[in-house]
Design an enzyme around this catalytic site. Structure first.
Site, PDB file in Angstrom:
ATOM      1  N   ARG A  76     -28.076 -22.320  20.109  1.00  0.00           N
ATOM      2  CA  ARG A  76     -27.001 -23.150  20.687  1.00  0.00           C
ATOM      3  C   ARG A  76     -27.507 -23.907  21.916  1.00  0.00           C
ATOM      4  O   ARG A  76     -27.118 -25.043  22.162  1.00  0.00           O
ATOM      5  CB  ARG A  76     -25.808 -22.257  21.041  1.00  0.00           C
ATOM      6  CG  ARG A  76     -25.127 -21.684  19.793  1.00  0.00           C
ATOM      7  CD  ARG A  76     -23.974 -20.774  20.153  1.00  0.00           C
ATOM      8  NE  ARG A  76     -22.984 -21.424  20.969  1.00  0.00           N
ATOM      9  CZ  ARG A  76     -22.170 -20.790  21.816  1.00  0.00           C
ATOM     10  NH1 ARG A  76     -22.241 -19.486  21.948  1.00  0.00           N
ATOM     11  NH2 ARG A  76     -21.291 -21.461  22.527  1.00  0.00           N
ATOM     12  N   ASP A 111     -22.052 -25.379  27.787  1.00  0.00           N
ATOM     13  CA  ASP A 111     -23.150 -26.305  27.458  1.00  0.00           C
ATOM     14  C   ASP A 111     -23.768 -26.982  28.674  1.00  0.00           C
ATOM     15  O   ASP A 111     -24.812 -27.634  28.567  1.00  0.00           O
ATOM     16  CB  ASP A 111     -22.675 -27.346  26.430  1.00  0.00           C
ATOM     17  CG  ASP A 111     -21.451 -28.154  26.877  1.00  0.00           C
ATOM     18  OD1 ASP A 111     -21.295 -28.385  28.093  1.00  0.00           O
ATOM     19  OD2 ASP A 111     -20.662 -28.562  26.003  1.00  0.00           O
ATOM     20  N   HIS A 128     -16.558 -19.669  31.652  1.00  0.00           N
ATOM     21  CA  HIS A 128     -17.226 -18.837  30.643  1.00  0.00           C
ATOM     22  C   HIS A 128     -18.738 -18.828  30.814  1.00  0.00           C
ATOM     23  O   HIS A 128     -19.463 -18.427  29.904  1.00  0.00           O
ATOM     24  CB  HIS A 128     -16.840 -19.297  29.227  1.00  0.00           C
ATOM     25  CG  HIS A 128     -15.391 -19.043  28.914  1.00  0.00           C
ATOM     26  ND1 HIS A 128     -14.737 -19.601  27.847  1.00  0.00           N
ATOM     27  CD2 HIS A 128     -14.462 -18.285  29.551  1.00  0.00           C
ATOM     28  CE1 HIS A 128     -13.465 -19.197  27.837  1.00  0.00           C
ATOM     29  NE2 HIS A 128     -13.277 -18.396  28.865  1.00  0.00           N
ATOM     30  N   CYS A 170     -35.136  -9.489  33.391  1.00  0.00           N
ATOM     31  CA  CYS A 170     -34.641  -9.677  34.747  1.00  0.00           C
ATOM     32  C   CYS A 170     -35.837  -9.802  35.702  1.00  0.00           C
ATOM     33  O   CYS A 170     -36.678  -8.898  35.761  1.00  0.00           O
ATOM     34  CB  CYS A 170     -33.775  -8.479  35.116  1.00  0.00           C
ATOM     35  SG  CYS A 170     -33.405  -8.398  36.875  1.00  0.00           S
ATOM     36  N   CYS A 173     -35.828  -6.478  38.186  1.00  0.00           N
ATOM     37  CA  CYS A 173     -36.161  -5.097  37.796  1.00  0.00           C
ATOM     38  C   CYS A 173     -36.976  -5.025  36.498  1.00  0.00           C
ATOM     39  O   CYS A 173     -37.397  -3.935  36.103  1.00  0.00           O
ATOM     40  CB  CYS A 173     -34.887  -4.261  37.658  1.00  0.00           C
ATOM     41  SG  CYS A 173     -33.921  -4.658  36.197  1.00  0.00           S
ATOM     42  N   ASN A 239      -5.835 -33.886  22.523  1.00  0.00           N
ATOM     43  CA  ASN A 239      -6.389 -33.135  21.390  1.00  0.00           C
ATOM     44  C   ASN A 239      -5.913 -33.821  20.112  1.00  0.00           C
ATOM     45  O   ASN A 239      -4.727 -34.123  19.984  1.00  0.00           O
ATOM     46  CB  ASN A 239      -5.879 -31.681  21.447  1.00  0.00           C
ATOM     47  CG  ASN A 239      -6.704 -30.719  20.605  1.00  0.00           C
ATOM     48  OD1 ASN A 239      -7.079 -31.047  19.475  1.00  0.00           O
ATOM     49  ND2 ASN A 239      -6.985 -29.540  21.140  1.00  0.00           N
TER      50      ASN A 239
HETATM   51  P1  NAD Z   1     -12.413 -24.036  20.142  1.00  0.00           P
HETATM   52  O1  NAD Z   1     -13.648 -24.274  19.354  1.00  0.00           O
HETATM   53  O2  NAD Z   1     -11.630 -22.800  19.902  1.00  0.00           O
HETATM   54  O3  NAD Z   1     -11.399 -25.291  19.962  1.00  0.00           O
HETATM   55  C1  NAD Z   1     -11.791 -26.627  20.107  1.00  0.00           C
HETATM   56  C2  NAD Z   1     -10.558 -27.508  20.285  1.00  0.00           C
HETATM   57  O4  NAD Z   1     -11.021 -28.861  20.435  1.00  0.00           O
HETATM   58  C3  NAD Z   1      -9.596 -27.518  19.091  1.00  0.00           C
HETATM   59  O5  NAD Z   1      -8.269 -27.413  19.569  1.00  0.00           O
HETATM   60  C4  NAD Z   1      -9.821 -28.892  18.455  1.00  0.00           C
HETATM   61  O6  NAD Z   1      -8.635 -29.406  17.851  1.00  0.00           O
HETATM   62  C5  NAD Z   1     -10.233 -29.726  19.641  1.00  0.00           C
HETATM   63  N1  NAD Z   1     -11.051 -30.912  19.337  1.00  0.00           N
HETATM   64  C6  NAD Z   1     -11.952 -31.072  18.326  1.00  0.00           C
HETATM   65  N2  NAD Z   1     -12.534 -32.284  18.425  1.00  0.00           N
HETATM   66  C7  NAD Z   1     -12.009 -32.885  19.536  1.00  0.00           C
HETATM   67  C8  NAD Z   1     -12.231 -34.130  20.186  1.00  0.00           C
HETATM   68  N3  NAD Z   1     -13.116 -35.004  19.700  1.00  0.00           N
HETATM   69  N4  NAD Z   1     -11.527 -34.429  21.308  1.00  0.00           N
HETATM   70  C9  NAD Z   1     -10.617 -33.546  21.801  1.00  0.00           C
HETATM   71  N5  NAD Z   1     -10.371 -32.348  21.228  1.00  0.00           N
HETATM   72  C10 NAD Z   1     -11.062 -32.011  20.122  1.00  0.00           C
HETATM   73  O7  NAD Z   1     -12.876 -24.138  21.655  1.00  0.00           O
HETATM   74  P2  NAD Z   1     -12.308 -23.613  23.029  1.00  0.00           P
HETATM   75  O8  NAD Z   1     -10.825 -23.772  23.072  1.00  0.00           O
HETATM   76  O9  NAD Z   1     -13.138 -24.243  24.071  1.00  0.00           O
HETATM   77  O10 NAD Z   1     -12.545 -22.038  23.100  1.00  0.00           O
HETATM   78  C11 NAD Z   1     -13.311 -21.119  22.552  1.00  0.00           C
HETATM   79  C12 NAD Z   1     -14.651 -20.735  23.196  1.00  0.00           C
HETATM   80  O11 NAD Z   1     -15.591 -21.607  22.660  1.00  0.00           O
HETATM   81  C13 NAD Z   1     -14.863 -20.841  24.651  1.00  0.00           C
HETATM   82  O12 NAD Z   1     -15.120 -19.576  25.140  1.00  0.00           O
HETATM   83  C14 NAD Z   1     -16.158 -21.676  24.825  1.00  0.00           C
HETATM   84  O13 NAD Z   1     -17.015 -21.055  25.765  1.00  0.00           O
HETATM   85  C15 NAD Z   1     -16.758 -21.646  23.481  1.00  0.00           C
HETATM   86  N6  NAD Z   1     -17.532 -22.813  23.006  1.00  0.00           N
HETATM   87  C16 NAD Z   1     -18.138 -23.666  23.872  1.00  0.00           C
HETATM   88  C17 NAD Z   1     -18.848 -24.742  23.384  1.00  0.00           C
HETATM   89  C18 NAD Z   1     -19.525 -25.662  24.362  1.00  0.00           C
HETATM   90  O14 NAD Z   1     -19.914 -25.218  25.440  1.00  0.00           O
HETATM   91  N7  NAD Z   1     -19.660 -26.946  24.032  1.00  0.00           N
HETATM   92  C19 NAD Z   1     -18.917 -24.980  21.999  1.00  0.00           C
HETATM   93  C20 NAD Z   1     -18.280 -24.074  21.140  1.00  0.00           C
HETATM   94  C21 NAD Z   1     -17.570 -23.010  21.651  1.00  0.00           C
HETATM   95 ZN    ZN Z   2     -32.398  -6.265  36.877  1.00  0.00          ZN
END
Ligand code: NAD
Ligand code: ZN
Length: 277
Positions: A76, A111, A128, A170, A173, A239
């Protein structure tokens, strides 16, 4: 898009003093090519078993098989390093440039793209964590460390090499390091994840702008609920798909559900905020 309703809601923000909480989720990075957790790309195969992100992203899984979990995160991380910020990320930088200390960005994304685009560390709460960093799996200290640059950019399901294993330790340690992220079976805290600061901001900001969040995690839902109980505040959800924040925005007296993608909607909001700071 209901631009006139959006314009009149933003007009309610006090010029020069109105404050904003921007809450982002995986959806804002979807148009940069980083998959959300909901699509097929979120799944991970170990042997012949398919795991969902809610199973992979756990301390339980890390205890069972730390290198499989590292392999998923390093894959990722490679996807995130190759991705470029999109106009949604850039619009949020424009907002911070205009609003400065009147804005906080609370992101669930690991990210690192918001910081790479130009949002400041001080006003960005990565609730997160950030998958470009690691920390001691045995908590010998609370320090976080960048993942060493010589750790490879993994392909999907590619194993961690012995040499990489020797780097993912780490620096204090010498024991196993872990990704600096909050797993589904762990709890928020202030020190690493700015949880209290996020809730404090939710109680005081005049406007909540939620972008691309499914509502599957606890702190973002709490923030939505706090704003739902504050009828004087403004509640916007961006969204393209139904989600709990859309319902909250639609039920709110000053709410608006903007049904489109981050790249379509955020430039419009940023432009309105910049011309009416
Ligand atoms: P999720 O994957 O559960 O949901 C994504 C949401 O984004 C959905 O509601 C979807 O409808 C919406 N969406 C999709 N395309 C879109 C766009 N182009 N514009 C606007 N909205 C759009 O993600 P979440 O709610 O962030 O939560 C779940 C967990 O996923 C978090 O803990 C997060 O850390 C992790 N996550 C992070 C990444 C990242 O860092 N990019 C990627 C995947 C998951
Ligand atoms: Zn340590």
């Amino acid at each position: 898009m209901e631009t006139s309703r959006l314009r009149s809601l933003l007009d309610r923000l006090h010029k020069g003093t109105g404050t904003i909480a921007v809450l982002t989720g995986a959806g804002i990075s979807a148009e940069s090519g980083i998959p959300t957790f909901r699509g097929p790309e979120g799944y991970w195969t170990v042997g012949s078993t398919e795991y969902r992100p809610e199973q992979m992203a756990t301390h339980f899984m890390f205890r069972q098989d730390p290198w499989e979990v590292w392999s998923w995160y390093l894959y990722r991380r490679a996807v995130c390093l190759r991705a470029e910020p999109n106009v949604g990320h850039k619009s949020i930088v424009t907002m911070e440039s205009t609003l400065a200390d009147r804005m906080r960005l609370i992101t669930q994304n690991v990210d690192g793209l918001h910081l790479r685009t130009g949002n400041t560390q001080e006003r960005t709460f990565q609730i997160h964590g950030n998958l470009h960093f690691m920390r001691c799996a045995h908590s010998c200290s609370t320090e976080i460390f960048p993942i060493p640059p010589s750790v490879g950019l993994k392909k999907r399901n590619e194993s961690v090499t012995d040499e990489e294993k020797s780097l993912l330790v780490c620096p204090r340690c010498g024991s196993l390091a872990r990704p600096h992220v909050l797993w589904f079976d762990e709890t928020y805290n202030e020190q690493h994840f700015r949880a209290d600061s996020s809730l404090r901001w939710a109680h005081q900001a005049d406007l909540l702008l939620v972008v691309g969040t499914s509502g599957a995690t606890n702190l973002p839902m709490q923030m939505g609920e706090i704003f739902s109980r504050r009828p004087e505040a403004i509640f916007l959800d961006v969204n393209p798909h139904p989600n709990p924040f859309r319902e909250m925005a639609e039920a709110h007296p000053n709410g608006l559900a903007l049904k489109g993608t981050a790249c379509e909607i955020l430039p419009v909001i940023a432009e309105l905020l910049v011309t009416r700071p």
